[in-house]
Write a protein that holds these residues in place. Structure first.
Motif, PDB file in Angstrom:
ATOM      1  N   ASP A 217      41.723  42.189  41.507  1.00 25.86           N
ATOM      2  CA  ASP A 217      40.876  41.572  42.534  1.00 25.86           C
ATOM      3  C   ASP A 217      41.655  41.243  43.811  1.00 25.86           C
ATOM      4  N   GLY A 218      42.954  41.511  43.822  1.00 27.71           N
ATOM      5  CA  GLY A 218      43.759  41.344  45.024  1.00 27.71           C
ATOM      6  C   GLY A 218      43.414  42.344  46.115  1.00 27.71           C
ATOM      7  N   ARG A 219      42.588  43.346  45.771  1.00 30.52           N
ATOM      8  CA  ARG A 219      42.129  44.319  46.777  1.00 30.52           C
ATOM      9  C   ARG A 219      40.811  43.900  47.422  1.00 30.52           C
ATOM     10  N   ALA A 220      40.170  42.873  46.874  1.00 24.63           N
ATOM     11  CA  ALA A 220      38.874  42.428  47.402  1.00 24.63           C
ATOM     12  C   ALA A 220      39.069  41.750  48.751  1.00 24.63           C
ATOM     13  N   LYS A 221      38.209  42.078  49.684  1.00 18.10           N
ATOM     14  CA  LYS A 221      38.251  41.463  51.011  1.00 18.10           C
ATOM     15  C   LYS A 221      37.733  40.030  50.915  1.00 18.10           C
ATOM     16  N   GLN A 222      38.419  39.109  51.562  1.00 21.96           N
ATOM     17  CA  GLN A 222      38.001  37.713  51.568  1.00 21.96           C
ATOM     18  C   GLN A 222      37.066  37.475  52.743  1.00 21.96           C
ATOM     19  N   SER A 223      36.040  36.692  52.511  1.00 23.06           N
ATOM     20  CA  SER A 223      35.025  36.485  53.548  1.00 23.06           C
ATOM     21  C   SER A 223      35.589  35.796  54.794  1.00 23.06           C
ATOM     22  N   GLY A 224      36.539  34.904  54.625  1.00 24.58           N
ATOM     23  CA  GLY A 224      37.069  34.170  55.767  1.00 24.58           C
ATOM     24  C   GLY A 224      37.946  35.005  56.682  1.00 24.58           C
ATOM     25  N   THR A 225      38.708  35.932  56.101  1.00 26.37           N
ATOM     26  CA  THR A 225      39.664  36.710  56.900  1.00 26.37           C
ATOM     27  C   THR A 225      39.272  38.170  57.059  1.00 26.37           C
ATOM     28  N   GLY A 226      38.458  38.670  56.153  1.00 31.09           N
ATOM     29  CA  GLY A 226      38.129  40.097  56.156  1.00 31.09           C
ATOM     30  C   GLY A 226      39.259  40.947  55.618  1.00 31.09           C
ATOM     31  N   LYS A 227      40.308  40.301  55.098  1.00 29.85           N
ATOM     32  CA  LYS A 227      41.460  41.015  54.547  1.00 29.85           C
ATOM     33  C   LYS A 227      41.617  40.683  53.071  1.00 29.85           C
ATOM     34  N   SER A 228      42.284  41.573  52.367  1.00 36.56           N
ATOM     35  CA  SER A 228      42.546  41.351  50.948  1.00 36.56           C
ATOM     36  C   SER A 228      43.877  40.617  50.779  1.00 36.56           C
ATOM     37  N   THR A 229      44.086  40.071  49.600  1.00 28.54           N
ATOM     38  CA  THR A 229      45.376  39.446  49.280  1.00 28.54           C
ATOM     39  C   THR A 229      46.486  40.475  49.408  1.00 28.54           C
ATOM     40  N   GLU A 230      46.227  41.697  48.955  1.00 32.55           N
ATOM     41  CA  GLU A 230      47.211  42.778  49.070  1.00 32.55           C
ATOM     42  C   GLU A 230      47.614  42.986  50.529  1.00 32.55           C
ATOM     43  N   GLU A 231      46.638  43.063  51.419  1.00 33.76           N
ATOM     44  CA  GLU A 231      46.917  43.274  52.845  1.00 33.76           C
ATOM     45  C   GLU A 231      47.669  42.099  53.454  1.00 33.76           C
ATOM     46  N   MET A 232      47.266  40.892  53.090  1.00 38.58           N
ATOM     47  CA  MET A 232      47.921  39.711  53.664  1.00 38.58           C
ATOM     48  C   MET A 232      49.364  39.594  53.188  1.00 38.58           C
TER      49      MET A 232
ATOM     50  N   VAL B   5      49.093  46.454  43.106  1.00 41.09           N
ATOM     51  CA  VAL B   5      47.880  45.933  42.483  1.00 41.09           C
ATOM     52  C   VAL B   5      47.770  46.516  41.076  1.00 41.09           C
ATOM     53  N   ILE B   6      47.629  45.629  40.105  1.00 33.13           N
ATOM     54  CA  ILE B   6      47.505  46.050  38.699  1.00 33.13           C
ATOM     55  C   ILE B   6      46.073  46.511  38.471  1.00 33.13           C
ATOM     56  N   PRO B   7      45.888  47.726  37.964  1.00 32.83           N
ATOM     57  CA  PRO B   7      44.522  48.218  37.736  1.00 32.83           C
ATOM     58  C   PRO B   7      43.759  47.336  36.758  1.00 32.83           C
ATOM     59  N   VAL B   8      42.451  47.344  36.907  1.00 31.50           N
ATOM     60  CA  VAL B   8      41.595  46.577  36.009  1.00 31.50           C
ATOM     61  C   VAL B   8      41.777  47.117  34.580  1.00 31.50           C
ATOM     62  N   ALA B   9      41.823  46.216  33.632  1.00 29.40           N
ATOM     63  CA  ALA B   9      42.000  46.599  32.234  1.00 29.40           C
ATOM     64  C   ALA B   9      41.124  45.713  31.369  1.00 29.40           C
ATOM     65  N   ASP B  10      40.843  46.190  30.202  1.00 26.91           N
ATOM     66  CA  ASP B  10      40.079  45.419  29.231  1.00 26.91           C
ATOM     67  C   ASP B  10      40.852  44.145  28.885  1.00 26.91           C
ATOM     68  N   VAL B  11      40.183  43.003  28.909  1.00 27.16           N
ATOM     69  CA  VAL B  11      40.837  41.715  28.655  1.00 27.16           C
ATOM     70  C   VAL B  11      41.462  41.684  27.268  1.00 27.16           C
ATOM     71  N   GLU B  12      40.742  42.156  26.267  1.00 22.61           N
ATOM     72  CA  GLU B  12      41.275  42.129  24.897  1.00 22.61           C
ATOM     73  C   GLU B  12      42.510  43.011  24.771  1.00 22.61           C
TER      74      GLU B  12
END
Length: 163
Positions: A48-63, A73-80
């Motif tokens: 979720d570090g690639r998701a754009k934040q509403s306040g900045t329009g940037k992702s955690t990765e970009e910032m 960024v670690i790819p999404v994986a099954d929690v279990e």
């Protein structure tokens, strides 16, 4: 959000520091990391570090990248699957008890939902302890990719000789 500082030594994985977080800005985390004077390699962040934040329009990765950090960024994986990976990793983990006592406390308090009627075990309880467990789950996904050489500088070991 939680941050753990990790060092690889052969097959050992050492959790050497922990920043518990709690409502601080991303720039505050980076400032705290830089104040520690470690030699950093890659910052591994969840998908979720690639998701754009509403306040900045940037992702955690970009910032983080804009602040000079090397980010993966670690790819999404099954929690279990991630929980199983973390469980397999834990026998190789060494922890600095002084710097990581809050992480250890979070790991001790990690728990799952249990159906009171059937006793069936469900997914993780999402509370403050689950954040520390999540860092460990993500660590399990990337620990074998980590290298002490990835920070970019050559380590100049002293020459030791005998006369």
């Amino acid at each position: 959000m939680r941050v753990i500082c990790v060092q690889r030594a052969s097959s050992e994985v050492r959790i050497i520091d922990h920043i518990p977080g709690g409502g601080i800005l991303l720039s505050d985390y980076v400032a705290e990391l830089e104040a520690k004077k470690y030699r950093y390699g890659t910052d591994y962040i969840p998908h979720d570090g690639r998701a754009k934040q509403s306040g900045t329009g940037k992702s955690t990765e970009e910032m983080l990248a804009a602040m000079g950090r090397r980010v993966h960024v670690i790819p999404v994986a099954d929690v279990e699957e991630g929980i199983r990976g973390a469980a397999q990793l834990l026998p190789r983990v060494w922890v600095d008890k002084g710097r990581c006592s809050e992480w250890m406390d979070g790991m001790k308090r990690y728990r799952r939902h249990i159906n009171k009627e059937t006793g069936a075990v469900g997914g993780p309880v999402h509370d403050d302890a689950s954040h520390d467990a999540d860092t460990t789950r993500y660590l399990g996904a990337v620990a074998d990719q980590m290298s002490n050489d990835e920070y970019g500088d050559k380590i100049n070991y002293p020459k030791i000789g005998y006369r």
